[in-house]
Design a protein around this motif. Structure first.
Motif, short mmCIF file in Angstrom:
data_model
loop_
_atom_site.label_atom_id
_atom_site.label_comp_id
_atom_site.label_asym_id
_atom_site.label_seq_id
_atom_site.Cartn_x
_atom_site.Cartn_y
_atom_site.Cartn_z
N TRP A 1 48.37 46.28 35.68
CA TRP A 1 47.97 46.46 34.57
C TRP A 1 46.74 45.92 34.20
O TRP A 1 45.37 46.24 33.84
N ILE A 2 46.73 44.21 34.46
CA ILE A 2 45.77 43.40 34.57
C ILE A 2 44.63 43.83 35.12
O ILE A 2 43.64 43.91 35.39
N LEU A 3 44.91 43.77 36.74
CA LEU A 3 44.04 43.65 37.51
C LEU A 3 43.12 45.78 37.56
O LEU A 3 42.51 45.82 38.34
N ASN A 4 43.72 46.51 37.33
CA ASN A 4 43.05 47.75 36.86
C ASN A 4 41.90 47.84 35.53
O ASN A 4 41.79 48.60 35.78
N SER A 5 42.14 46.26 34.95
CA SER A 5 41.77 46.29 34.26
C SER A 5 40.27 45.55 34.70
O SER A 5 39.35 45.11 33.35
N ILE A 6 40.27 45.31 35.53
CA ILE A 6 39.52 44.27 36.26
C ILE A 6 39.20 45.22 37.65
O ILE A 6 38.66 45.48 37.83
N THR B 1 51.25 35.27 34.57
CA THR B 1 51.16 34.39 34.58
C THR B 1 50.28 33.62 35.22
O THR B 1 49.07 33.16 34.68
N ALA B 2 51.14 33.36 36.64
CA ALA B 2 49.19 33.13 37.83
C ALA B 2 48.35 34.04 37.16
O ALA B 2 46.96 32.90 37.73
N LEU B 3 48.40 35.15 37.29
CA LEU B 3 46.76 35.45 37.37
C LEU B 3 46.78 35.79 35.82
O LEU B 3 44.81 35.11 36.35
N TRP B 4 46.36 35.54 35.49
CA TRP B 4 46.39 34.84 33.42
C TRP B 4 45.88 33.73 33.36
O TRP B 4 44.35 33.41 33.40
N LYS B 5 46.60 33.23 34.10
CA LYS B 5 45.98 31.59 34.26
C LYS B 5 44.95 31.68 34.91
O LYS B 5 44.03 29.99 34.73
N GLU B 6 44.83 32.41 36.72
CA GLU B 6 43.73 31.91 37.14
C GLU B 6 42.63 32.40 36.92
O GLU B 6 41.07 31.66 36.55
N LEU B 7 42.44 33.90 35.65
CA LEU B 7 41.43 34.29 35.52
C LEU B 7 40.93 33.50 34.38
O LEU B 7 39.54 32.87 34.06
N GLU B 8 41.80 32.94 33.47
CA GLU B 8 41.06 32.09 31.99
C GLU B 8 40.84 30.46 32.86
O GLU B 8 39.39 30.36 32.39
N ASN B 9 41.02 30.38 34.24
CA ASN B 9 40.24 29.26 34.09
C ASN B 9 39.17 28.73 35.42
O ASN B 9 38.32 28.08 35.12
N ARG B 10 38.97 30.61 35.78
CA ARG B 10 37.42 30.79 36.59
C ARG B 10 36.65 31.30 35.24
O ARG B 10 35.64 30.97 35.47
N TYR B 11 36.78 32.24 34.21
CA TYR B 11 36.02 32.85 33.57
C TYR B 11 35.97 32.37 31.65
O TYR B 11 35.49 32.74 31.71
N GLY B 12 37.21 31.46 31.59
CA GLY B 12 37.96 31.71 30.25
C GLY B 12 36.60 30.27 29.28
O GLY B 12 36.58 29.77 28.30
N GLN B 13 36.14 28.74 30.61
CA GLN B 13 35.32 28.19 30.09
C GLN B 13 33.96 28.58 30.10
O GLN B 13 33.31 28.80 30.84
N ALA C 1 38.47 41.74 41.35
CA ALA C 1 40.26 42.29 41.44
C ALA C 1 40.80 41.29 42.98
O ALA C 1 41.34 41.06 42.63
N ASP C 2 39.96 42.20 43.81
CA ASP C 2 40.16 41.94 45.10
C ASP C 2 40.51 40.31 45.12
O ASP C 2 41.33 40.26 45.82
N CYS C 3 39.67 39.39 44.20
CA CYS C 3 39.89 38.22 44.52
C CYS C 3 41.39 37.42 44.01
O CYS C 3 42.04 36.33 44.17
N PHE C 4 41.81 38.56 43.28
CA PHE C 4 43.43 38.20 42.66
C PHE C 4 44.26 38.77 42.66
O PHE C 4 45.63 38.58 42.23
N MET C 5 44.20 39.80 44.13
CA MET C 5 45.57 39.98 44.30
C MET C 5 46.85 39.55 44.97
O MET C 5 47.65 40.11 44.95
N TYR C 6 46.57 38.27 44.96
CA TYR C 6 47.83 37.71 45.77
C TYR C 6 48.62 36.34 45.05
O TYR C 6 49.21 35.50 45.65
N THR C 7 48.24 37.12 43.42
CA THR C 7 48.96 36.02 42.73
C THR C 7 50.36 36.15 42.80
O THR C 7 51.07 38.12 42.62
N ASN C 8 51.26 35.65 42.31
CA ASN C 8 52.70 36.01 42.43
C ASN C 8 52.61 36.67 41.25
O ASN C 8 54.21 36.80 41.66
N THR C 9 52.19 36.28 40.28
CA THR C 9 53.35 36.85 38.51
C THR C 9 52.31 36.95 37.83
O THR C 9 51.41 36.27 38.50
#
Length: 145
Positions: free
Chosen positions: A77-82, A97-109, A87-95
């Motif tokens: 759902w998250i990947l389809n909202s990007i 939670t890991a996907l969300w943390k990666e998005l927050e770290n990269r774009y949240g600040q 989204a292709d940069c995040f396809m191989y995150t394991n969970t």
């Protein structure tokens, strides 16, 4: 693992092809997009998958397989909202939670001075005599900073 049985339950209309929000994340709208995603996940009782409250159970736990299915659905759902190119940069995150943390770290600040410098460098970047692949590599290096 949370005690609420609804957390792992998927509804008949839930499928990996849906998008949680109407406006896709494009790299510039993280704050409003993330708020919309959190609201949608809250409505589906799945927010705990991205905020770390719903931890992955041990492999021998009875709810392990259902947790994997539900977490994969949340990540879809998250990947389809990007936007696809992001989204292709995040396809191989394991969970999710890991996907969300990666998005927050990269774009949240937001870092105003760094953003200004990168925009300045991007604006000054020209292909010139570089091959197309070298030019794209140069752009990607700036993008990944």
């Amino acid at each position: 693992m949370a005690e609420d049985p609804d957390i792992l339950r998927l509804q008949p209309g839930d499928n990996p092809g849906i998008s949680l929000v109407t406006t896709l994340f494009d790299g510039t709208n993280f704050l409003s997009w993330s708020r919309s995603v959190k609201l949608a996940l809250t409505a589906k009782t799945k927010l705990s998958f991205i905020n770390g409250e719903n931890q992955k159970p041990e492999k021998n736990a009875k709810e392990f397989e259902q947790w994997i299915r539900t977490d994969s659905m949340v990540a879809s759902w998250i990947l389809n909202s990007i936007k696809r190119e992001l989204a292709d940069c995040f396809m191989y995150t394991n969970t999710s939670t890991a996907l969300w943390k990666e998005l927050e770290n990269r774009y949240g600040q937001s870092n105003g001075p760094m953003e200004y410098q990168l925009k300045k460098e991007l604006g000054a970047t020209v292909q010139g005599t570089l091959s197309l692949s070298a030019y794209l590599a140069k752009l990607m290096k700036l993008w990944m900073n």
